[in-house]
Scaffold this active site. Structure first.
Site, PDB file in Angstrom:
ATOM      1  N   CYS A  86       1.036  -1.154   0.161  1.00  0.00           N
ATOM      2  CA  CYS A  86       0.120   0.109  -0.283  1.00  0.00           C
ATOM      3  C   CYS A  86       1.005   1.282  -0.046  1.00  0.00           C
ATOM      4  CB  CYS A  86      -0.935  -0.044   1.127  1.00  0.00           C
ATOM      5  SG  CYS A  86      -1.769   1.560   1.629  1.00  0.00           S
ATOM      6  N   HIS A 216      -8.009  -3.738   3.301  1.00  0.00           N
ATOM      7  CA  HIS A 216      -6.812  -2.933   3.747  1.00  0.00           C
ATOM      8  C   HIS A 216      -7.271  -1.355   3.462  1.00  0.00           C
ATOM      9  CE1 HIS A 216      -2.579  -1.994   4.612  1.00  0.00           C
ATOM     10  NE2 HIS A 216      -3.016  -0.898   3.859  1.00  0.00           N
ATOM     11  N   GLU A 217      -7.629  -1.102   2.281  1.00  0.00           N
ATOM     12  CA  GLU A 217      -7.814   0.523   2.003  1.00  0.00           C
ATOM     13  C   GLU A 217      -9.112   1.089   2.764  1.00  0.00           C
ATOM     14  OE1 GLU A 217      -5.312   1.981   0.851  1.00  0.00           O
ATOM     15  OE2 GLU A 217      -4.226   0.304   0.066  1.00  0.00           O
ATOM     16  N   HIS A 220      -7.891   2.326   6.176  1.00  0.00           N
ATOM     17  CA  HIS A 220      -7.481   3.622   6.027  1.00  0.00           C
ATOM     18  C   HIS A 220      -8.522   4.678   6.022  1.00  0.00           C
ATOM     19  CE1 HIS A 220      -3.381   2.332   5.799  1.00  0.00           C
ATOM     20  NE2 HIS A 220      -3.518   2.012   4.500  1.00  0.00           N
ATOM     21  N   HIS A 226      -1.056   1.786   9.325  1.00  0.00           N
ATOM     22  CA  HIS A 226      -0.475   0.359   9.053  1.00  0.00           C
ATOM     23  C   HIS A 226      -0.195  -0.310  10.492  1.00  0.00           C
ATOM     24  CE1 HIS A 226       0.694   1.555   4.758  1.00  0.00           C
ATOM     25  NE2 HIS A 226      -0.438   0.814   4.847  1.00  0.00           N
TER      26      HIS A 226
END
Length: 394
Positions: A86, A216-217, A220, A226
């Site tokens: 990422c 994952h994104e 964020h 992370h």
């Protein structure tokens, strides 16, 4: 990332072509505070100098990923730097008891915005829609946030798109390999996949899983940074040909950041609503033990419930639906005494409570995870939205 290999063995004091690119890369990931802007002319000589600032940046990188903190570009460090990842900056965790992190300043979605909309620009590939739907359901199952798709891309809280190279946000992609995707902290809402990568929704060798990277994104987008836990979805790097689900560190992070509201304080608007069952006389039927559920029956119940829930287009189960679930369980386990619709309803209520309390433990201890009926990662994807949305109608 081809520029990395010639840097093998480089250390403080060396002047080596390509170090300026490494400085750019580490600056983007948060390990250096200055960045060299490429131009048509050759970079000045000092940009390729392995100075003290670069040595500290390499040491910090090695420490974040639990590599020997030599401060030099050894083989293990370069191999690690070359892995797909990422593009969001790494931030060291504030303590040693947890690996999750947050963005600086801990930006988050306002308390009054717990129902977030997401959208794609017209023409976005269809498998991305399904992957993000599953990813949002997974995050919603462990947080107070809910997600809903909207066709209005310009008005959506979360805007998801595929971009290539320089796409106007100051964080250009680098083509195939290297940086796979990036997203922005609340309440920006932008989530970009690198359009030059090979994407699939699933597990295919040589391709990256849209759901895993999307999960994952979205972390964020919700405010998580992370994680240093290699088993966590929020770990910066991801390989091709496999799928990840949320780990304990991910769930601990989102709950530390956005705690689940105590169930007795949640207004009942259809989500996560449990029926108020009539209290029985404490001595009535005292000689009757509660129904025992074998592992096979638990698997059958989860499958039957999931099938019925999806057949209703993710709608709530009513009384007659629970009877159909009970009949389905009986047909799947013909050698065992049939369960009633009430027993099935109550069993799913217990499974739901266990899931909301501790999803990783639920996964590890529930019968169907050890019987081989579902691969573990697929089981979470398939059943967690149904369990989260479990609702008992009249």
């Amino acid at each position: 990332m081809d520029f990395l290999q010639p840097l093998l063995g480089t250390q403080k004091g060396n002047l080596t072509e390509g170090l300026s690119k490494l400085k750019n890369h580490l600056s983007r990931l948060g390990y250096l505070t200055t960045i060299h802007k490429p131009s048509s002319s050759s970079p000045p000589p000092h940009d390729d100098l392995f100075d003290g600032a670069l040595q500290q940046a390499v040491t910090d990188y090695q420490s974040f990923f639990s590599l020997p903190p030599t401060g030099a570009l050894d083989a293990a460090t370069l191999a690690h730097m070359g892995k797909p990842r990422c593009g969001v900056r790494d931030v060291s965790p504030p303590n040693t008891t947890a690996h999750y992190t947050f963005f600086p300043g801990q930006p988050k979605w306002p308390a009054g915005r717990r129902n977030l909309t997401y959208s794609f620009p017209p023409g976005t590939r269809a498998d991305a829609h399904k992957a993000i739907l599953d990813a949002t359901n997974i995050w919603a199952s462990v947080s107070p946030l809910k997600f809903k798709y909207t066709k209005d891309y310009s008005a959506a809280d979360i805007k998801i798109s595929f971009q290539s190279r320089d796409h106007g946000d100051g964080s250009a992609f680098d083509g195939s390999g290297g940086i796979l995707a990036h997203a922005y902290a609340p309440t920006d809402g932008r989530l970009h996949f690198d359009g030059d990568e090979r994407w699939v929704n699933g597990v295919v060798g040589g391709a990256f899983d849209l759901q895993t990277v999307g999960l994952h994104e979205l972390g964020h987008v919700l405010g998580l940074g992370h994680s240093q836990d290699g088993g966590a979805v929020m770990f910066p790097q991801v390989g091709n040909g496999f799928r990840k689900v949320l780990g304990k560190d991910d769930i601990d992070g989102i709950r530390a950041f956005s705690p689940l509201i105590p169930p007795d304080l949640i207004p009942h608007h259809g989500y996560d609503h449990l029926p108020i069952l009539p209290r029985r006389h404490p001595h009535r039927h005292a000689s009757l033990p509660p129904p025992c559920w074998s592992p096979e029956e638990t698997v059958a119940l989860i499958d039957a419930y999931k099938d019925k829930w999806y057949s209703l287009h993710c709608g709530n189960l009513r009384g007659n639906h629970w009877q159909e679930v009970a009949d389905d369980v009986a047909s799947r386990c013909p050698a065992l005494p049939p369960k009633t619709s009430v027993q099935c309803c109550h069993k799913m209520e217990k499974l739901r409570k266990r899931w909301l309390k501790d999803p990783p433990r639920f996964i590890a201890t529930t019968a169907w995870s050890s019987l081989g009926s579902h691969p573990l990662s697929q089981a979470v994807v398939e059943i967690s939205p149904a369990i989260r949305m479990l609702n008992f109608g009249s």
